[in-house]
Motif scaffolding. Structure first.
Motif, PDB file in Angstrom:
ATOM      1  N   ARG A 158      21.982   3.376  16.948  1.00  0.00           N
ATOM      2  CA  ARG A 158      23.299   3.939  16.666  1.00  0.00           C
ATOM      3  C   ARG A 158      23.629   4.369  15.331  1.00  0.00           C
ATOM      4  O   ARG A 158      22.794   3.966  14.518  1.00  0.00           O
ATOM      5  CB  ARG A 158      24.192   2.616  17.207  1.00  0.00           C
ATOM      6  CG  ARG A 158      24.088   2.399  18.485  1.00  0.00           C
ATOM      7  CD  ARG A 158      24.729   0.999  18.730  1.00  0.00           C
ATOM      8  NE  ARG A 158      24.890   0.600  20.046  1.00  0.00           N
ATOM      9  CZ  ARG A 158      23.844  -0.146  20.836  1.00  0.00           C
ATOM     10  NH1 ARG A 158      22.747  -0.687  19.880  1.00  0.00           N
ATOM     11  NH2 ARG A 158      23.803  -0.355  22.043  1.00  0.00           N
ATOM     12  N   ASP A 218      23.868  -0.123  12.388  1.00  0.00           N
ATOM     13  CA  ASP A 218      24.111  -1.297  13.369  1.00  0.00           C
ATOM     14  C   ASP A 218      24.817  -2.460  12.627  1.00  0.00           C
ATOM     15  O   ASP A 218      25.051  -3.442  13.141  1.00  0.00           O
ATOM     16  CB  ASP A 218      22.852  -1.973  13.919  1.00  0.00           C
ATOM     17  CG  ASP A 218      22.320  -0.782  14.661  1.00  0.00           C
ATOM     18  OD1 ASP A 218      22.947  -0.436  15.574  1.00  0.00           O
ATOM     19  OD2 ASP A 218      20.870  -0.978  14.685  1.00  0.00           O
ATOM     20  N   THR A 248      20.304   8.253  22.614  1.00  0.00           N
ATOM     21  CA  THR A 248      19.281   7.923  23.709  1.00  0.00           C
ATOM     22  C   THR A 248      17.872   8.502  23.718  1.00  0.00           C
ATOM     23  O   THR A 248      17.930   9.692  23.138  1.00  0.00           O
ATOM     24  CB  THR A 248      20.159   8.076  25.084  1.00  0.00           C
ATOM     25  OG1 THR A 248      20.464   9.641  25.239  1.00  0.00           O
ATOM     26  CG2 THR A 248      21.140   7.195  25.092  1.00  0.00           C
ATOM     27  N   SER A 259      30.757   3.903  16.888  1.00  0.00           N
ATOM     28  CA  SER A 259      29.342   4.138  16.487  1.00  0.00           C
ATOM     29  C   SER A 259      28.910   5.066  17.785  1.00  0.00           C
ATOM     30  O   SER A 259      29.745   5.256  18.805  1.00  0.00           O
ATOM     31  CB  SER A 259      28.427   3.090  16.392  1.00  0.00           C
ATOM     32  OG  SER A 259      28.301   2.634  18.021  1.00  0.00           O
ATOM     33  N   VAL A 282      18.627   3.162  24.812  1.00  0.00           N
ATOM     34  CA  VAL A 282      19.222   3.542  23.610  1.00  0.00           C
ATOM     35  C   VAL A 282      18.306   3.243  22.269  1.00  0.00           C
ATOM     36  O   VAL A 282      17.662   2.173  22.118  1.00  0.00           O
ATOM     37  CB  VAL A 282      20.484   2.515  23.408  1.00  0.00           C
ATOM     38  CG1 VAL A 282      21.159   2.839  22.012  1.00  0.00           C
ATOM     39  CG2 VAL A 282      21.504   3.054  24.573  1.00  0.00           C
ATOM     40  N   GLU A 326      25.872   6.216  20.051  1.00  0.00           N
ATOM     41  CA  GLU A 326      24.674   5.856  20.686  1.00  0.00           C
ATOM     42  C   GLU A 326      23.467   7.017  20.570  1.00  0.00           C
ATOM     43  O   GLU A 326      24.170   8.170  21.063  1.00  0.00           O
ATOM     44  CB  GLU A 326      24.660   5.287  22.031  1.00  0.00           C
ATOM     45  CG  GLU A 326      25.376   3.948  22.112  1.00  0.00           C
ATOM     46  CD  GLU A 326      25.427   3.227  23.627  1.00  0.00           C
ATOM     47  OE1 GLU A 326      24.906   4.030  24.510  1.00  0.00           O
ATOM     48  OE2 GLU A 326      25.550   1.919  23.636  1.00  0.00           O
TER      49      GLU A 326
END
Length: 482
Positions: free
Chosen positions: A33, A11, A22, A18, A30, A20
């Motif tokens: 990342r 992050d 999930t 980036s 989320v 994500e």
């Protein structure tokens, strides 16, 4: 570049691009990342690995082992944290995730123990005053491409033998489940792994594929994933002096003979089919049953499917979580719909569950399909979901033929109380792993693992066999008397 190549903050405010990650139990959530690296950044990983390989090769094997053992201890100490992230990004149950963390640590410990094993031998030489030896040496820089279904175990399975052999590693985890690969890298970094020995690559394949696979410094590539992608990789690397290992698809069958213990067969098959939502390369996806016991076996499998509790992997009471993504759920459901269209009968399950609790998750009901024969695509195609296709046969020979009726050859099992039949089954089935009165899945770290046919390449993983892939043989003759 230090092990930041493996441990870049996911992050970081400096990083714009980036990916994500999930939660498949609720895709609105989320959970993390990871960096979407550029091609230039991937090449920088290889720059670091080239230097890291020189340093790691010169490191005493006992020192390598100490680092790996400390990393294993760190994984175990952080098991709850790592298992939580594994549940969040992949969807498996907390119990399944916890076992995966333990097994990943076991791989590091097991291969660390090889530091105290012989890594060469003396051989006879007919020339006077000459002594000849054979030694095993590291390859250099190896690339590991790993799948989303076991995102900690599979990297550890490949990384551990590569490291103890003295190689530097560039690891590309699947984009669906990359978080726990960073946990593995963190444990190794904390344990003292030198700069450049491990680099983790995350990014969009279309942007980094050439940089990842075409770098001239790659000595070997180990891949686990679908047969289609594995074949593409084999073709891409053909003609180069690059060693290739591919662990690919499976369509594993369990045969239930007329004399089988049906209660044991039902419980074992159900666990091997519905565990991890069927998303194991060794999951049982085909059941071959003698007609004399077909009715009670099918009834037992239906009942077992009905007893499965769907839900988020971290929720109390959940026995089966979601599949990994909405896209994969659609693919699994398409396989089931195709089976219906071809005349097979869905006896239980067959769809996505109803209810508000499942609305935003990637759930598939545990499914049993009967009336299946060799013409049905559900019999031949890898589904990679909680789906059992049942084929009824007559006698032992038909059962063996049905098990072998596949382009895949990863794992097979038989349930019988006849020892002669058990051994004959093991002799005749064309798979890499055979079980008797056991599931198709569930092999330990020291046992060679890999399949035949479209399931894999000649190089096995796990056990002593894995070290053959990650080392090269050098013969040395010394004339000591002139």
């Amino acid at each position: 570049m230090p092990l930041q190549s493996a441990q870049e903050p996911v992050d970081s405010p400096e990083r714009v691009a980036s990916i994500e990650v999930t939660d498949p139990a609720d895709v609105r959530r989320v959970v993390g990342r990871v960096p979407a690296l550029t091609a230039a950044e991937v090449t920088a990983r290889y720059d670091a690995a080239e230097l890291g390989a020189v340093r790691w090769r010169a490191t005493n094997p006992l020192q390598r082992a100490e680092i790996m053992a400390r990393a294993a201890a760190d994984l175990r100490a952080r098991s709850a944290e790592i298992a939580g992230d594994l549940v969040a990004e992949m969807g498996k149950t907390l119990a399944e995730a916890t076992v995966e963390v333990t097994k990943a640590a076991d791989f590091l410990d097991y291969y660390a123990s090889w530091a105290r094993q012989p890594y060469g031998e003396l051989i006879a030489d007919g020339r006077p005053g000459t002594q000849t030896s054979v030694r095993r040496e590291p390859l250099g820089v190896v690339t590991l491409v790993t799948p989303w279904n076991d995102p900690l175990l599979t990297p550890a399975r490949k990384l551990a033998p590569a490291l103890i052999a003295g190689n530097a590693v560039v690891l590309k985890p699947a984009s669906e489940t990359p978080l726990v690969a960073y946990h593995l890298a963190r444990s190794l970094e904390t344990a003292g792994l030198p700069e450049g020995v491990l680099g983790v690559v995350t990014g969009r394949v279309r942007e980094i594929e050439a940089a990842l696979l075409d770098d001239p410094r790659i000595a070997a590539v180990s891949f686990t994933g679908s047969t289609a992608i594995g074949r593409q990789l084999q073709h891409r690397l053909a003609g180069r002096n690059v060693r290739v290992q591919t662990e690919m698809g499976g369509k594993n069958a369990t045969a239930v003979l007329a004399d089988a213990d049906l209660a044991a067969a039902v419980s074992t098959i159900a666990a091997a089919s519905f565990g991890q939502a069927g998303q194991r390369c060794t999951a049982t996806s085909r059941v071959v049953v003698d007609w004399t016991v077909a009715e009670p076996l099918i009834a037992g499998l239906i009942e077992a499917a009905q007893q499965v509790t769907l839900g988020p992997g971290g929720a109390e009471g959940t026995t089966m979580g979601p599949v990994v993504s909405a896209r994969h759920r659609s693919e699994v459901l398409e396989h089931i719909d195709r089976a219906r269209g071809e005349g097979a009968v869905v006896r239980v399950g067959g769809g996505a569950p109803d209810g508000e609790a499942f609305t935003h998750g990637c759930y598939v009901e545990p499914t049993v399909v009967t009336g299946v024969d060799a013409r049905h695509s559900i019999w031949r195609d890898e589904v990679f979901g909680p789906v059992i296709a049942v084929r009824v046969v007559e006698g032992f020979d038909e059962a063996v033929d049905a098990v072998n009726d596949s382009v895949y050859g990863l794992a097979a099992a038989v349930f019988t109380t006849n020892l002669q039949r058990a051994y004959e089954f093991a002799d005749r089935v064309e798979v890499g792993q055979v079980s008797v009165n056991l599931p198709t899945s569930g092999w330990d770290v020291h046992m060679p693992f890999g399949g035949f046919g479209d399931s894999g390449s000649p190089f096995k993983e796990q056990g002593a066999e894995a070290l053959r892939f990650y080392t090269k043989t050098k013969t040395v003759a010394v004339r000591y008397s002139l």
